[in-house]
Design an enzyme around this catalytic site. Structure first.
Site, PDB file in Angstrom:
ATOM      1  N   ARG A 115       0.814  -1.218   0.000  1.00  0.00           N
ATOM      2  CA  ARG A 115       0.000   0.000   0.000  1.00  0.00           C
ATOM      3  C   ARG A 115       0.851   1.274   0.000  1.00  0.00           C
ATOM      4  NH1 ARG A 115      -2.381  -3.520  -1.390  1.00  0.00           N
ATOM      5  NH2 ARG A 115      -4.335  -4.436  -0.635  1.00  0.00           N
ATOM      6  N   SER A 143     -11.336   0.845   2.779  1.00  0.00           N
ATOM      7  CA  SER A 143     -10.587   0.337   3.931  1.00  0.00           C
ATOM      8  C   SER A 143      -9.873   1.481   4.630  1.00  0.00           C
ATOM      9  CB  SER A 143      -9.563  -0.710   3.481  1.00  0.00           C
ATOM     10  OG  SER A 143     -10.207  -1.853   2.982  1.00  0.00           O
ATOM     11  N   GLU A 150      -4.814   3.968   6.011  1.00  0.00           N
ATOM     12  CA  GLU A 150      -4.746   3.738   4.571  1.00  0.00           C
ATOM     13  C   GLU A 150      -5.448   4.879   3.845  1.00  0.00           C
ATOM     14  OE1 GLU A 150      -6.356   0.303   1.546  1.00  0.00           O
ATOM     15  OE2 GLU A 150      -5.289  -0.338   3.330  1.00  0.00           O
TER      16      GLU A 150
END
Length: 308
Positions: free
Chosen positions: A177, A226, A296
């Site tokens: 990520r 998310s 995130e």
């Protein structure tokens, strides 16, 4: 005082894109919260974007937003220039053999569809990512067993000085990520590589991804996807659930009952409600498990004057 937008027009009179002072950003985010942009710029093309960046005072901050799916804009808004790519110049997709070139404003779901229509396998996972190609590059976006790093070939973008730059796979520095390409680069397009496949099988995989997402995630709510990255060897949602945070609320914001790694705007939430709830979740998880969850979702801008 001369407004920043007027200074920009004076410094770059040849700009062809749309330049708006005080533009609302709440309508551009999936959470539907946040303050205005001091200046919002939608460039006509790469050349137009380069013209702005080359002419802009280096002291003026530049922020890039995409589809707004993985984003909290704080209630005080975003100082400086906010760039939002769109239109044909940044929203086109072209297939050449086993490669697919996409502008960074292309939604990930559209990238997956274009690859399937060309019988290119390996990109079906993008069907489950509610963002754009630009965000996928910055976050090495992935889902359902696939990641951007696995199909990426090269990207190009404009740096803060207005220079066109190209990045190969090694220069992107992909990790979970994350990518380590310079933060000041605004990506404008990317090249991906698929592999020959059967269109029917690829489309079936995309349907499976869609069904799994609809069954497990609150996609019909005002959410940002998310919230936290999974810690090494674990699942963020499991830690959040074990910390007793499922359904936890703050103002108009709530931890989703359906999937507790999602925050939702139940109606009337502020950006401060959502971010504050996320920080409370992080605190409780840290206390119960010792794990420091990493955001995130991008959080940009400044708090409102009422918070400061």
């Amino acid at each position: 005082m001369t407004h920043l937008s007027d200074k920009i027009r004076a410094a770059a009179p040849s700009l062809r894109g749309r330049l708006v002072a005080g533009a609302s950003l709440a309508d551009l985010t999936w959470f539907r919260v946040g303050g205005p942009a001091e200046v919002l710029f939608t460039p006509a093309d790469e050349e137009d974007l380069a013209t702005l960046l080359a002419a802009l005072d280096p002291a003026v901050p530049v922020t890039v937003i995409g589809l707004g799916s993985n984003l909290i804009v704080r209630d005080g808004g975003i100082p400086g220039v906010t760039v939002r790519l769109g239109g044909k110049a940044f929203g086109s997709v072209a297939i050449d053999g086993e490669t697919i070139r996409a502008g960074t404003a292309v939604p990930d779901m559209r990238l997956a569809k274009a690859a399937a229509e060309a019988s290119l396998d390996g990109l079906a996972f993008y069907r489950g990512i509610p963002g754009s190609v630009g965000g996928a590059l910055r976050m090495n976006a992935g889902a359902h067993g696939g990641e951007t790093t696995g199909v990426f070939v090269e990207a190009r973008g404009i740096d803060r000085a207005g220079n066109l730059r190209t990045f190969d796979h090694g220069q992107m520095g992909f990790s979970y990520r994350h990518c380590s390409a310079p933060e000041d680069v605004i990506f404008t397009q990317a090249l991906f590589r698929g592999r020959p496949g059967e269109r029917a099988a690829i489309e079936a995989e995309m349907e499976r991804v869609t069904a799994a997402r609809e069954a497990a995630q609150p996609i019909r709510e005002r959410t940002g996807g998310s919230t936290f990255a999974n810690p090494e060897g674990g699942k963020a949602w499991q830690l959040i659930d074990a910390a007793g945070c499922r359904g936890l609320a703050r103002g108009g914001a709530q931890v989703s009952e359906m999937h507790c790694n999602f925050l939702i705007n139940r109606g009337g939430a502020t950006a401060a409600d959502i971010e504050g709830l996320g920080e409370e979740v992080r605190r409780r998880v840290r206390e119960t498990s010792g794990v420091e969850l990493r955001w995130e979702i991008r959080r940009i801008g400044v708090p409102s004057s009422a918070e400061s």
